[in-house]
Design an enzyme around this catalytic site. Structure first.
Site, PDB file in Angstrom:
ATOM      1  N   CYS A  88       0.874  -1.188   0.000  1.00  0.00           N
ATOM      2  CA  CYS A  88       0.000   0.000   0.000  1.00  0.00           C
ATOM      3  C   CYS A  88       0.905   1.230   0.000  1.00  0.00           C
ATOM      4  O   CYS A  88       0.920   2.021   0.950  1.00  0.00           O
ATOM      5  CB  CYS A  88      -0.903   0.005   1.217  1.00  0.00           C
ATOM      6  SG  CYS A  88      -1.900  -1.489   1.411  1.00  0.00           S
ATOM      7  N   ALA A  89       1.663   1.401  -1.061  1.00  0.00           N
ATOM      8  CA  ALA A  89       2.746   2.386  -1.073  1.00  0.00           C
ATOM      9  C   ALA A  89       2.265   3.821  -1.061  1.00  0.00           C
ATOM     10  O   ALA A  89       2.971   4.714  -0.587  1.00  0.00           O
ATOM     11  CB  ALA A  89       3.630   2.157  -2.301  1.00  0.00           C
ATOM     12  N   GLY A 108       6.073   7.471   0.931  1.00  0.00           N
ATOM     13  CA  GLY A 108       6.852   7.880   2.092  1.00  0.00           C
ATOM     14  C   GLY A 108       7.637   6.754   2.725  1.00  0.00           C
ATOM     15  O   GLY A 108       8.837   6.878   2.996  1.00  0.00           O
ATOM     16  N   LYS A 109       6.980   5.613   2.948  1.00  0.00           N
ATOM     17  CA  LYS A 109       7.675   4.479   3.564  1.00  0.00           C
ATOM     18  C   LYS A 109       8.567   3.755   2.567  1.00  0.00           C
ATOM     19  O   LYS A 109       9.583   3.170   2.945  1.00  0.00           O
ATOM     20  CB  LYS A 109       6.663   3.546   4.216  1.00  0.00           C
ATOM     21  CG  LYS A 109       5.982   4.173   5.436  1.00  0.00           C
ATOM     22  CD  LYS A 109       5.071   3.203   6.146  1.00  0.00           C
ATOM     23  CE  LYS A 109       4.462   3.874   7.371  1.00  0.00           C
ATOM     24  NZ  LYS A 109       3.588   5.018   7.027  1.00  0.00           N
ATOM     25  N   ASP A 142       0.907  -1.024   4.819  1.00  0.00           N
ATOM     26  CA  ASP A 142       0.518   0.223   5.480  1.00  0.00           C
ATOM     27  C   ASP A 142      -0.976   0.395   5.185  1.00  0.00           C
ATOM     28  O   ASP A 142      -1.370   1.095   4.260  1.00  0.00           O
ATOM     29  CB  ASP A 142       1.340   1.394   4.925  1.00  0.00           C
ATOM     30  CG  ASP A 142       1.137   2.674   5.720  1.00  0.00           C
ATOM     31  OD1 ASP A 142       0.376   2.652   6.699  1.00  0.00           O
ATOM     32  OD2 ASP A 142       1.720   3.699   5.343  1.00  0.00           O
ATOM     33  N   CYS A 157      -2.109   3.879  10.869  1.00  0.00           N
ATOM     34  CA  CYS A 157      -2.003   5.133  11.623  1.00  0.00           C
ATOM     35  C   CYS A 157      -3.267   5.293  12.446  1.00  0.00           C
ATOM     36  O   CYS A 157      -3.917   6.341  12.453  1.00  0.00           O
ATOM     37  CB  CYS A 157      -1.768   6.336  10.702  1.00  0.00           C
ATOM     38  SG  CYS A 157      -2.992   6.533   9.387  1.00  0.00           S
TER      39      CYS A 157
END
Length: 428
Positions: free
Chosen positions: A238-239, A243-244, A306, A359
């Site tokens: 789930c790019a 950021g990750k 993510d 998050c």
């Protein structure tokens, strides 16, 4: 603009948000376009008033006896920004753009004692979420909610592929950045009071050259805990905007291979420019097409999920979403997360690691998901989170961060970061 005019503008923006059901960022942008006389300082102050009003919407409404935009904005001035009814009325009297003078009830609101208010009001959270938060944090849940009402810092991750922290600190010296408390390549600039402006670091030479990225320290920590190693084959399932992916590439020293994928093309679009600017050479972007990942099944050393979530961990930055969250939306996210965990497992080889990140601070999206997944997939066991912390961050895991199911939860109160959850599962 003087302070009374800024208060009127904030009331106008908040009214627009409520009447048109639009995001705060859109309403503030529209106000700025329609009022070009306002300077950068004015826009920053108005934005701070609006966001502060939404962060403490429940407690401000109880104190003022109303949840109208006027009541909420005045509550910020009186209860957060240290104004008094006398100072406001005096300023209002000499400014034609000021709101009308304070009423008797509004004057009382300046010093209203909320010690006996319901717990959800004191925590400034929707009442229906109180049981979930109490389950997550026990007796500390009200304090956790209160910490979510503060302003977030501006955090940066130094790109180890191009720079060192000292180089970036020198480039941004005018903003007085400080080393982050936990993330080894993190820098932070604490939020200021009242009408303080957030530094615009994206115009700095260092940013344009790819020396650093804007990234909350919590996001940096969970990316480091993912434990990607040089030479590995890693899928970022789930790019999003990447950021990750960027953080993983730096950890891997540009070696091995990262496959960056997202089911939404729009979310994925910014990743191409970001990879180039950051000097990332070991990432391959996979667009959402049929069979885009079929060749990766059973071959990945590590799959990072993510997952889409309610975003409860980002309430400091997006307080309007706190009051829009519904049980139906939470249930939708839970369904998506459960499906993603099953999907991610397909790509792992034997001995591979599944890294589940949200998050969110809600157990329904965190420990509950992992517990259900492990029950259905006994070939997966939890990785020791304390050991992972020591390996990635070279310190001992602080007390209180580990969850009952063996994951880890960061929060503003505990780690001065956004709220993040991470759990790592190893395939037998």
């Amino acid at each position: 603009m003087r302070f009374p005019g800024r208060l009127s503008a904030a009331i106008e923006v908040l009214t627009d948000v409520e009447q048109r059901k639009r995001p705060v960022s859109e309403a503030l942008k529209a106000w700025g376009i329609n009022n070009r006389f306002a300077g950068a300082g004015d826009r920053a102050a108005i934005g701070n008033l609006v966001y502060d009003a939404l962060r403490r919407r429940a407690s401000h409404a109880i104190a003022m006896g109303s949840d109208s935009p006027r009541a909420l904005v005045l509550a910020v001035a009186l209860r957060d920004w240290a104004e008094t009814p006398e100072s406001l009325n005096a300023a209002f009297a000499s400014d034609s753009h000021a709101p009308v003078p304070l009423s008797e009830e509004e004057t009382k609101g300046a010093t209203a004692d909320l010690a006996a208010a319901p717990a959800a009001i004191r925590a400034d959270v929707p009442e229906w979420l109180a049981p979930s938060l109490e389950r997550a944090f026990g007796a500390d849940w009200i304090g956790e909610g209160e910490a979510m009402t503060g302003r977030p810092s501006l955090d940066l991750r130094v790109n180890a592929l191009k720079a060192a922290p000292e180089k970036v600190m020198k480039s941004l010296a005018r903003f007085a950045p400080e080393p982050a408390a936990i993330a080894p390549f993190g820098l932070t600039m604490p939020a200021g009071p009242r009408d303080a402006r957030t530094p615009n670091v994206t115009t700095d030479e260092g940013y344009l050259k790819g020396w650093f990225e804007v990234q909350d320290q919590g996001s940096q920590i969970v990316a480091a805990l993912a434990g990607a190693r040089e030479g590995e084959q890693v899928l970022d399932l789930c790019a999003g905007a990447g950021g990750k992916t960027l953080a993983l590439a730096a950890t891997m020293g540009n070696s091995g291979q990262i496959f960056a994928y997202d089911s939404d093309r729009a979310r994925l679009a910014p990743i191409y420019d970001r990879l180039k600017r950051n000097g990332v050479r070991n990432a391959q972007v996979r667009a959402p097409n049929d069979g885009a990942l079929d060749d990766l099944v059973g071959k990945m050393d590590r799959v990072v999920v993510d997952a889409p979530c309610t975003g409860t961990g980002t309430w400091r930055r997006r307080p309007d979403t706190k009051w829009k969250l519904t049980p139906e939306l939470l249930a939708q996210r839970q369904s998506e997360q459960a499906a993603l965990l099953v999907e991610a497992a397909r790509y792992l080889k034997s001995g591979g690691t599944l890294v589940y990140i949200t998050c969110s601070i809600l157990p329904e999206e965190n420990d509950d998901q992992i517990t259900a997944f492990r029950a259905a997939h006994p070939e997966f066991t939890s990785v020791d989170i304390a050991g992972a912390w020591r390996s990635a961050l070279i310190t001992d895991l602080p007390a209180g961060l580990a969850t009952q199911a063996g994951g880890l939860c960061l929060t503003p109160r505990r780690t001065r970061t956004d709220g993040f959850y991470v759990h790592m599962l190893r395939k037998a």
